[in-house]
Design an enzyme around this catalytic site. Structure first.
Site, PDB file in Angstrom:
ATOM      1  N   HIS A  66       0.831  -1.203   0.000  1.00 40.80           N
ATOM      2  CA  HIS A  66       0.000   0.000   0.000  1.00 40.80           C
ATOM      3  C   HIS A  66       0.867   1.255   0.000  1.00 40.80           C
ATOM      4  O   HIS A  66       2.091   1.181   0.175  1.00 40.80           O
ATOM      5  CB  HIS A  66      -0.933   0.013   1.214  1.00 40.80           C
ATOM      6  CG  HIS A  66      -2.075  -0.935   1.104  1.00 40.80           C
ATOM      7  ND1 HIS A  66      -1.977  -2.276   1.471  1.00 40.80           N
ATOM      8  CD2 HIS A  66      -3.349  -0.777   0.654  1.00 40.80           C
ATOM      9  CE1 HIS A  66      -3.139  -2.872   1.254  1.00 40.80           C
ATOM     10  NE2 HIS A  66      -3.984  -1.988   0.758  1.00 40.80           N
ATOM     11  N   LYS A  74      -0.435   4.842   4.611  1.00 36.50           N
ATOM     12  CA  LYS A  74      -1.281   3.875   5.326  1.00 36.50           C
ATOM     13  C   LYS A  74      -0.666   3.573   6.686  1.00 36.50           C
ATOM     14  O   LYS A  74       0.534   3.300   6.789  1.00 36.50           O
ATOM     15  CB  LYS A  74      -1.438   2.592   4.512  1.00 36.50           C
ATOM     16  CG  LYS A  74      -2.445   1.611   5.120  1.00 36.50           C
ATOM     17  CD  LYS A  74      -2.721   0.453   4.170  1.00 36.50           C
ATOM     18  CE  LYS A  74      -3.687  -0.565   4.776  1.00 36.50           C
ATOM     19  NZ  LYS A  74      -5.005   0.035   5.087  1.00 36.50           N
TER      20      LYS A  74
END
Length: 251
Positions: free
Chosen positions: A144, A148
């Site tokens: 990600h 995040k």
């Protein structure tokens, strides 16, 4: 018309939901909730807390923070007929238990990932595990963007839980191999996280056997797919009675 309250309206996912909802004729956002978001440029009022919202709504879509959960459940209790789409990741075990308990009296839709493709991937992973069994080791890799916070991702945990269910919940999750000086155990599911750049979301499930390897993967190319799943879930939940609903019900 389905009226929505959007929690986390100022975030990246909030922006994706706003854009999608504005292009549809079957729903509209009547209010937003966000600590940091200013109301300039938005076509609906924005509040700092859900308890301050004056507008009536059919459903709450939450892409904010796990700490918002108690206020969402309380709002649904005090506003009968309002359901909640819980899209936030990073809930603790205690919070997921609270969601299950609350669903006995409230209509709640909970999924760690709102993508149809991811939920299909999970079903394929369960089928693979049922066929391959303990002759294959299972490793999960998720990637990600660098903003995040939680790791591993909620989706990676969804995949691991699904595989573990096939194994009758006898597996354990290995998050940190570098601190261990031992061989891999057969009942492990390895979990690996990568954070960098603007990666929207990549998930791979590796089934590694003797002289062969099978990999199932999903690549999210835009946050819009998660926004679409959330909005479709909100339309699905309108008028639903108490219960804990998921993507499998929507599909």
């Amino acid at each position: 018309m389905t009226d929505l309250i959007l929690c986390g309206c100022g975030g990246k996912m909030g922006a994706a939901v706003r854009e999608l909802a504005s292009a549809r004729e079957d729903c509209r956002i009547v209010a937003g909730v966000d600590l940091a978001c200013q109301n300039s440029g938005l076509h609906f009022p924005v509040y700092r807390a859900l308890s301050e919202v004056n507008e009536a709504a059919d459903c709450i879509i939450d892409f904010s923070h796990p700490s918002t959960l108690p206020s969402i459940l309380n709002y649904c209790r005090t506003h009968p007929g309002t359901s909640a789409i819980l899209c936030t990741t990073g809930y603790s075990e205690e919070q997921t238990a609270d969601i299950r308990d609350a669903a006995e009296e409230l209509p709640l839709f909970y999924s760690r990932n709102m993508s149809l493709g991811i939920n299909l991937l999970i079903e394929l992973a369960k089928k693979a595990e049922a066929v391959l069994g303990d002759a294959f080791d299972v490793e999960i890799l998720e990637m990600h963007h660098n903003q995040k916070v939680d790791a591993p991702s909620g989706t990676a945990l969804m995949i691991a839980d699904a595989v573990n269910e096939v194994r009758e919940n006898n597996m354990k999750y290995a998050y940190d191999r570098h601190s261990q000086r031992k061989k891999r155990e057969k009942n492990e599911i390895g979990m690996h996280s990568v954070r960098g750049g603007t990666i929207v979301g990549e998930h791979q499930i590796i089934f590694a056997g003797r002289h062969e390897m099978i990999t199932l993967s999903h690549s999210a190319q835009s946050k819009e797919l998660f926004a679409s799943g959330a909005v479709n879930a909100a339309l699905f939940m309108k008028g639903k009675g108490p219960g804990l609903y998921s993507m499998s019900d929507l599909i």
